[in-house]
Scaffold this active site. Structure first.
Site, PDB file in Angstrom:
ATOM      1  N   HIS A  65      -9.368   1.504   4.897  1.00  0.00           N
ATOM      2  CA  HIS A  65      -8.086   1.648   5.599  1.00  0.00           C
ATOM      3  C   HIS A  65      -8.262   2.582   6.794  1.00  0.00           C
ATOM      4  O   HIS A  65      -9.033   3.537   6.729  1.00  0.00           O
ATOM      5  CB  HIS A  65      -7.023   2.203   4.645  1.00  0.00           C
ATOM      6  CG  HIS A  65      -5.653   2.107   5.216  1.00  0.00           C
ATOM      7  ND1 HIS A  65      -5.167   3.022   6.123  1.00  0.00           N
ATOM      8  CD2 HIS A  65      -4.688   1.179   5.048  1.00  0.00           C
ATOM      9  CE1 HIS A  65      -3.945   2.654   6.475  1.00  0.00           C
ATOM     10  NE2 HIS A  65      -3.627   1.544   5.841  1.00  0.00           N
ATOM     11  N   GLY A  84       2.660   2.426  10.753  1.00  0.00           N
ATOM     12  CA  GLY A  84       3.623   3.521  10.599  1.00  0.00           C
ATOM     13  C   GLY A  84       4.306   3.910  11.893  1.00  0.00           C
ATOM     14  O   GLY A  84       4.962   4.949  11.966  1.00  0.00           O
ATOM     15  N   LYS A 102       0.240   4.248  -0.264  1.00  0.00           N
ATOM     16  CA  LYS A 102      -0.348   5.459   0.341  1.00  0.00           C
ATOM     17  C   LYS A 102      -0.075   6.665  -0.581  1.00  0.00           C
ATOM     18  O   LYS A 102      -0.076   6.499  -1.793  1.00  0.00           O
ATOM     19  CB  LYS A 102       0.200   5.646   1.758  1.00  0.00           C
ATOM     20  CG  LYS A 102       0.002   4.363   2.596  1.00  0.00           C
ATOM     21  CD  LYS A 102       0.246   4.516   4.056  1.00  0.00           C
ATOM     22  CE  LYS A 102      -0.003   3.182   4.747  1.00  0.00           C
ATOM     23  NZ  LYS A 102       0.173   3.247   6.197  1.00  0.00           N
ATOM     24  N   ASN A 141       0.885  -1.167   0.000  1.00  0.00           N
ATOM     25  CA  ASN A 141       0.000   0.000   0.000  1.00  0.00           C
ATOM     26  C   ASN A 141       0.917   1.209   0.000  1.00  0.00           C
ATOM     27  O   ASN A 141       1.503   1.550   1.017  1.00  0.00           O
ATOM     28  CB  ASN A 141      -0.893  -0.013   1.258  1.00  0.00           C
ATOM     29  CG  ASN A 141      -1.716   1.257   1.388  1.00  0.00           C
ATOM     30  OD1 ASN A 141      -1.749   2.084   0.467  1.00  0.00           O
ATOM     31  ND2 ASN A 141      -2.374   1.432   2.531  1.00  0.00           N
ATOM     32  N   GLU A 179      -5.277  -4.825  10.452  1.00  0.00           N
ATOM     33  CA  GLU A 179      -4.250  -3.813  10.673  1.00  0.00           C
ATOM     34  C   GLU A 179      -4.525  -3.064  11.976  1.00  0.00           C
ATOM     35  O   GLU A 179      -5.330  -2.132  11.998  1.00  0.00           O
ATOM     36  CB  GLU A 179      -4.247  -2.799   9.527  1.00  0.00           C
ATOM     37  CG  GLU A 179      -3.945  -3.387   8.177  1.00  0.00           C
ATOM     38  CD  GLU A 179      -3.317  -2.363   7.234  1.00  0.00           C
ATOM     39  OE1 GLU A 179      -2.253  -2.652   6.717  1.00  0.00           O
ATOM     40  OE2 GLU A 179      -3.886  -1.270   7.063  1.00  0.00           O
ATOM     41  N   GLU A 219      -6.538   4.890   7.889  1.00  0.00           N
ATOM     42  CA  GLU A 219      -6.276   6.312   7.605  1.00  0.00           C
ATOM     43  C   GLU A 219      -7.496   6.968   6.972  1.00  0.00           C
ATOM     44  O   GLU A 219      -7.759   8.156   7.206  1.00  0.00           O
ATOM     45  CB  GLU A 219      -5.022   6.445   6.719  1.00  0.00           C
ATOM     46  CG  GLU A 219      -3.755   6.173   7.524  1.00  0.00           C
ATOM     47  CD  GLU A 219      -2.627   5.544   6.727  1.00  0.00           C
ATOM     48  OE1 GLU A 219      -2.657   5.574   5.484  1.00  0.00           O
ATOM     49  OE2 GLU A 219      -1.694   4.994   7.370  1.00  0.00           O
ATOM     50  N   SER A 245       3.559  -2.011  10.259  1.00  0.00           N
ATOM     51  CA  SER A 245       5.011  -2.074  10.483  1.00  0.00           C
ATOM     52  C   SER A 245       5.607  -3.435  10.143  1.00  0.00           C
ATOM     53  O   SER A 245       6.562  -3.872  10.793  1.00  0.00           O
ATOM     54  CB  SER A 245       5.351  -1.666  11.923  1.00  0.00           C
ATOM     55  OG  SER A 245       4.952  -0.331  12.159  1.00  0.00           O
TER      56      SER A 245
HETATM   57  P1  13P Z   1       3.157   0.453   7.617  1.00  0.00           P
HETATM   58  O1  13P Z   1       3.657  -0.860   7.032  1.00  0.00           O
HETATM   59  O2  13P Z   1       3.901   1.639   7.075  1.00  0.00           O
HETATM   60  O3  13P Z   1       3.065   0.407   9.089  1.00  0.00           O
HETATM   61  O4  13P Z   1       1.658   0.618   7.059  1.00  0.00           O
HETATM   62  C1  13P Z   1       0.789  -0.440   7.145  1.00  0.00           C
HETATM   63  C2  13P Z   1      -0.435  -0.101   6.402  1.00  0.00           C
HETATM   64  O5  13P Z   1      -1.174   0.780   6.784  1.00  0.00           O
HETATM   65  C3  13P Z   1      -0.715  -0.844   5.174  1.00  0.00           C
HETATM   66  O6  13P Z   1      -1.997  -0.577   4.710  1.00  0.00           O
END
Ligand code: 13P
Length: 256
Positions: free
Chosen positions: A98, A176, A15, A13, A170, A100, A216
């Site tokens: 997601h 992150g 982002k 992903n 997740e 976010e 992560s």
């Molecule tokens: P990270 O791997 O950067 O923690 O992000 C995970 C994520 O949100 C994947 O959708």
């Protein structure tokens, strides 16, 4: 072994990262590195990179996904992108719900479900994200939160349609932050999601469902996570932006 009943998928992903030239360079670097992977390899990229990604991955084993889609087929929704628009391009997957999007853009269980419906109707494969916040975990309501999110997202989805869905667990506190769930924590919740799906559909449907871990995940910790019996690959943020790191995770999943 139930793991043989489903495909492990490693999905990146990206982002809000990468311009088109940067996207092309990353994909060209990645292609030969993951060419022999026995697991599914997907990159979910910003809308502006979709055409570049589709072109660059042609003839390779890398599948392309978007990071969101709207629930309406078309209409007065300034700034939005519909599922049929993505499908027409040749996009195969779409990340939905997601954390976010839930956190910063007002996404709710109801709108996630509407987007899932739209994606399935357009022939896209949704990667549905569920996960608890740190407050939820500390209050011991992780299973309740993840269970509600899973049930809501799958409302109205048939057993046949479920075959085109991936669920990504997740935990919000692990995204992150560099804080990964332990392999046991990841497996426990992925297994719980599978149990919820078994109750909603059937054991057979649940056994066939790909459930990823995300948060992560990196080249170092991937092997232990993907080796868990209920973890079928991962949804990778930061580490998907570097070809060697992403490849290492793909390699770990091939052995998991
Ligand atoms: P990270 O791997 O950067 O923690 O992000 C995970 C994520 O949100 C994947 O959708």
């Amino acid at each position: 072994m139930n793991k043989a009943l489903r495909q492990a998928v490693i999905a990146g992903n990206w982002k809000m990262n990468k311009t088109r030239p940067e996207a092309k360079a990353l994909i060209e670097e990645l292609k030969p590195m993951v060419a022999n992977a026995k697991v599914g390899v997907v990159i979910c990229v910003p809308f502006t990179n979709l055409e570049t990604a589709l072109e660059a991955t042609k003839g390779s084993n890398i599948k392309v996904g978007a990071e969101n889609c709207h629930w309406a087929k078309s209409g007065a929704f300034t700034g939005e992108i519909s599922a049929p628009m993505l499908a027409e391009m040749g996009v195969e997957y779409v990340v939905l719900g997601h954390s976010e999007r839930r956190q910063y853009f007002g996404e709710t269980d109801v709108t996630v479900n509407r987007r899932v419906r739209a994606a399935l109707d357009a022939g896209l494969k949704p990667i549905i994200c569920v996960g608890e916040t740190l407050e939820h975990r500390e209050a011991n309501i992780t299973e309740m939160v993840v269970g509600v999110q899973t049930k809501a997202a799958l409302e109205g989805v048939t057993a046949e349609e479920l075959k085109n869905i991936i669920i990504a667990y997740e935990p919000v506190w692990a995204i992150g932050t560099g804080k990964t769930a332990t392999a046991e924590q990841a497996n426990e919740v992925c297994k719980y999601v599978r149990d919820v799906v078994a109750k909603l559909y059937s054991k057979e449907a649940a056994d066939g469902l790909t459930i990823q871990y995300g948060g992560s995940m990196n080249a170092k910790n991937a092997a232990e996570l993907v080796a868990q019996p209920d973890v079928d690959g991962g949804l990778i943020g930061g580490a998907s932006l570097k070809a060697p790191d992403f490849t290492e995770i793909v390699r770990a999943a091939c052995q998991g």
